[in-house]
Write a protein that holds these residues in place. Structure first.
Motif, short mmCIF file in Angstrom:
data_model
loop_
_atom_site.label_atom_id
_atom_site.label_comp_id
_atom_site.label_asym_id
_atom_site.label_seq_id
_atom_site.Cartn_x
_atom_site.Cartn_y
_atom_site.Cartn_z
N PHE A 263 -10.86 15.94 -13.30
CA PHE A 263 -10.04 16.66 -12.33
C PHE A 263 -8.68 16.00 -12.16
O PHE A 263 -7.68 16.68 -11.95
CB PHE A 263 -10.80 16.71 -11.01
CG PHE A 263 -10.26 17.69 -10.02
CD1 PHE A 263 -10.01 19.01 -10.36
CD2 PHE A 263 -10.01 17.30 -8.72
CE1 PHE A 263 -9.52 19.91 -9.44
CE2 PHE A 263 -9.52 18.19 -7.78
CZ PHE A 263 -9.27 19.50 -8.15
N THR A 264 -8.62 14.67 -12.26
CA THR A 264 -7.38 13.94 -11.98
C THR A 264 -6.95 12.99 -13.10
O THR A 264 -5.80 12.55 -13.10
CB THR A 264 -7.54 13.10 -10.70
OG1 THR A 264 -8.60 12.14 -10.91
CG2 THR A 264 -7.89 13.97 -9.51
N PRO B 292 0.82 -1.21 0.00
CA PRO B 292 0.00 0.00 0.00
C PRO B 292 0.86 1.26 0.00
O PRO B 292 1.98 1.28 0.50
CB PRO B 292 -0.80 -0.13 1.30
CG PRO B 292 0.02 -1.02 2.17
CD PRO B 292 0.70 -1.99 1.24
N VAL B 293 0.31 2.31 -0.59
CA VAL B 293 0.92 3.63 -0.57
C VAL B 293 0.09 4.48 0.38
O VAL B 293 -1.11 4.67 0.17
CB VAL B 293 0.96 4.25 -1.98
CG1 VAL B 293 1.67 5.61 -1.94
CG2 VAL B 293 1.65 3.32 -2.96
N GLU B 294 0.74 4.99 1.43
CA GLU B 294 0.00 5.63 2.52
C GLU B 294 -0.19 7.12 2.35
O GLU B 294 -1.13 7.70 2.92
CB GLU B 294 0.75 5.39 3.85
CG GLU B 294 1.05 3.93 4.15
CD GLU B 294 -0.15 3.19 4.70
OE1 GLU B 294 -1.16 3.86 5.02
OE2 GLU B 294 -0.09 1.96 4.82
N ARG B 295 0.68 7.78 1.58
CA ARG B 295 0.67 9.24 1.56
C ARG B 295 0.62 9.79 0.14
O ARG B 295 1.05 9.14 -0.82
CB ARG B 295 1.92 9.79 2.27
CG ARG B 295 1.97 9.50 3.76
CD ARG B 295 3.26 10.01 4.39
NE ARG B 295 3.44 11.45 4.24
CZ ARG B 295 2.89 12.36 5.05
NH1 ARG B 295 2.11 11.98 6.06
NH2 ARG B 295 3.11 13.64 4.86
N LEU B 296 0.12 11.02 0.05
CA LEU B 296 0.05 11.75 -1.21
C LEU B 296 0.64 13.14 -1.00
O LEU B 296 0.32 13.83 -0.03
CB LEU B 296 -1.40 11.89 -1.69
CG LEU B 296 -1.66 12.89 -2.83
CD1 LEU B 296 -1.01 12.43 -4.12
CD2 LEU B 296 -3.16 13.10 -3.03
N TRP C 112 3.31 13.00 -12.56
CA TRP C 112 3.11 12.16 -11.37
C TRP C 112 4.24 11.16 -11.20
O TRP C 112 4.94 10.80 -12.14
CB TRP C 112 1.79 11.41 -11.45
CG TRP C 112 1.73 10.33 -12.50
CD1 TRP C 112 2.21 9.05 -12.41
CD2 TRP C 112 1.18 10.45 -13.82
NE1 TRP C 112 1.98 8.36 -13.57
CE2 TRP C 112 1.35 9.19 -14.45
CE3 TRP C 112 0.55 11.48 -14.52
CZ2 TRP C 112 0.92 8.96 -15.77
CZ3 TRP C 112 0.12 11.25 -15.82
CH2 TRP C 112 0.31 9.99 -16.42
N SER C 113 4.38 10.71 -9.97
CA SER C 113 5.24 9.58 -9.62
C SER C 113 4.47 8.73 -8.62
O SER C 113 4.15 9.18 -7.53
CB SER C 113 6.55 10.07 -8.99
OG SER C 113 7.29 8.98 -8.47
N PHE C 114 4.16 7.50 -9.03
CA PHE C 114 3.42 6.57 -8.18
C PHE C 114 4.31 5.37 -7.91
O PHE C 114 4.54 4.53 -8.79
CB PHE C 114 2.12 6.12 -8.85
CG PHE C 114 1.11 7.22 -9.06
CD1 PHE C 114 1.18 8.41 -8.36
CD2 PHE C 114 0.07 7.06 -9.96
CE1 PHE C 114 0.25 9.43 -8.54
CE2 PHE C 114 -0.87 8.06 -10.15
CZ PHE C 114 -0.78 9.24 -9.44
N PRO C 115 4.85 5.25 -6.67
CA PRO C 115 5.81 4.19 -6.37
C PRO C 115 5.18 2.80 -6.38
O PRO C 115 4.04 2.62 -5.95
CB PRO C 115 6.32 4.56 -4.97
CG PRO C 115 5.22 5.38 -4.38
CD PRO C 115 4.59 6.13 -5.53
N ILE D 7 1.96 14.24 -7.10
CA ILE D 7 1.29 14.88 -8.23
C ILE D 7 1.75 16.33 -8.26
O ILE D 7 1.51 17.09 -7.32
CB ILE D 7 -0.25 14.81 -8.11
CG1 ILE D 7 -0.72 13.35 -8.17
CG2 ILE D 7 -0.91 15.62 -9.20
CD1 ILE D 7 -2.21 13.18 -7.98
N ARG D 8 2.44 16.69 -9.34
CA ARG D 8 2.97 18.05 -9.47
C ARG D 8 2.26 18.75 -10.63
O ARG D 8 2.44 18.39 -11.79
CB ARG D 8 4.48 18.01 -9.73
CG ARG D 8 5.13 19.40 -9.79
CD ARG D 8 6.63 19.30 -10.01
NE ARG D 8 7.30 18.60 -8.94
CZ ARG D 8 7.68 19.15 -7.78
NH1 ARG D 8 7.44 20.44 -7.57
NH2 ARG D 8 8.27 18.43 -6.86
N THR D 9 1.42 19.71 -10.30
CA THR D 9 0.67 20.43 -11.33
C THR D 9 1.49 21.61 -11.84
O THR D 9 2.48 22.01 -11.23
CB THR D 9 -0.67 20.94 -10.78
OG1 THR D 9 -0.42 21.90 -9.74
CG2 THR D 9 -1.49 19.79 -10.20
#
Length: 372
Positions: free
Chosen positions: A267-268, A68-72, A192-195, A180-182
């Protein structure tokens, strides 16, 4: 043989439609032009809400081996950042794995999987004829952004302004949180970078198309600008039909689900939750037969996603100006509830509330009229 339900496209929407239809007792033919496992251009981020849908159908273990990825961390166009724990952990599951596991679940539930490229559909009182030799009482089009089933109903692809393009590859992870860098350049756009949890990440960039064709070189340049030092391999691009311009979800014995129904969050750019949810609703409705399928599916979608889709459209209109996003990120940094509401709206089926609107409005007023 005439199948109760034929599903064109075995991605997440199609595979889960097959599971739902089989659980309702229908005979199911699942068609796809590719052999699985196969890759699919995507950010690979799977929100908790998508797993809720899978769990409700008895489809489990899809995230096995993917921690799981816990943070954004969200970076606004003006540079303000907010980094918080997600309301519920997400996962990053490569589509090569995710889609193949869903297809396996569909087959395990009794769907017949066949590799076949669908080219034509013909409608008659007895049902739907596919390419002259396959027949079904109900057809579900889950065949993506370039849907053949959608075109057979006379619905054009999404026009500029309601269509995005994204490029993604895989490379070394940038931290252990979703990023997520807008950017205000070519807004709305973000990288984005999603580990993946193994030291690598899904790295990408996307923006809304405005009528001008964009080259792969341009998309790579924008990705490198926003994620300096990232050198992802295997870069591929894909169109994303946004939910701000959707065709009718059903007509007669034909239903549309997932990307074929333009169910991409404007939006995303998120689409997996929409895909599995619409697929589950379409499969259950299709199993009731051609006389009831369209009405039942349309009503189920409206009940489940109608309010959320209206709010996501409003969010898209409000955030046409990057300064609104800047204010939203500042509000989310100050108020965890606002952060959670924004995540739910962008990744699940959340809606606005007065608290969130008020916090964002206060931030805009503060920066428009700073205290002297």
């Amino acid at each position: 043989m005439t199948y109760d339900v034929a599903i064109v496209g075995a991605g997440p929407a199609g595979a889960i439609a097959a599971v739902a239809a089989r659980r309702a007792g229908a005979s199911v033919l699942l068609l796809d032009r590719a052999e699985f496992p196969r890759d699919k251009v995507c950010g690979d981020g799977i929100a908790a809400e998508a797993f809720d849908v899978l769990d409700s159908l008895g489809v489990t273990g899809i995230d096995h081996g993917c921690p799981p990825v816990e943070r954004l961390r969200l970076v606004a166009p003006g540079g303000t950042e907010v980094a918080r724990a997600l309301p519920r952990p997400a996962h990053t599951v490569p589509r090569m794995i995710f889609d193949a596991r869903l297809v396996e679940a569909a087959v395990a539930h009794g769907a017949e999987l066949r590799r076949h490229t669908v080219r034509t559909l013909r409608y008659d009182p007895g049902g739907v004829e596919i390419d002259g030799d396959l027949r079904a009482r109900v057809v579900i089009g889950a065949d993506g952004a370039g849907s053949v089933v959608r075109r057979s109903l006379g619905h054009a692809p999404n026009p500029p302004g309601h269509l995005a393009i994204a490029i993604r590859g895989y490379g070394p992870a940038i931290g252990d949180e979703q990023l997520i860098r807008t950017t205000s350049a070519r807004w709305p756009a973000y990288a984005w970078s999603f580990p993946l949890g193994d030291g690598t990440a899904n790295l990408g960039y996307g923006e809304v198309l405005r009528g001008t064709a964009l080259t792969k070189a341009y998309l790579k340049e924008r990705l490198n600008d926003l994620l300096p030092g990232a050198r992802p391999a295997g870069l591929r691009a894909h169109h994303l039909p946004l939910s701000t311009r959707r065709p009718p979800p059903a007509r007669g014995p034909v239903l549309l689900a997932g990307d074929a129904l333009s169910l991409i969050n404007p939006f995303t750019g998120e689409g997996i939750f929409y895909a599995v949810l619409s697929g589950s609703l379409a499969g259950a409705a299709a199993a009731t037969g051609p006389g009831q399928a369209a009405a039942r599916y349309t009503a189920a979608l409206q009940a489940r996603l109608g309010r959320h889709l209206r709010h996501s459209r409003i969010a898209t209109l409000l955030t046409q100006q990057p300064r609104v996003v800047d204010a939203a990120v500042r509000a989310a940094r100050q108020d965890r509830a606002v952060f959670h509401r924004m995540v739910d709206l962008g990744l699940g089926d959340g809606v606005f509330d007065l608290r969130t609107i008020g916090r964002i409005g206060a931030q805009m007023l503060h920066f428009a009229h700073p205290a002297s």
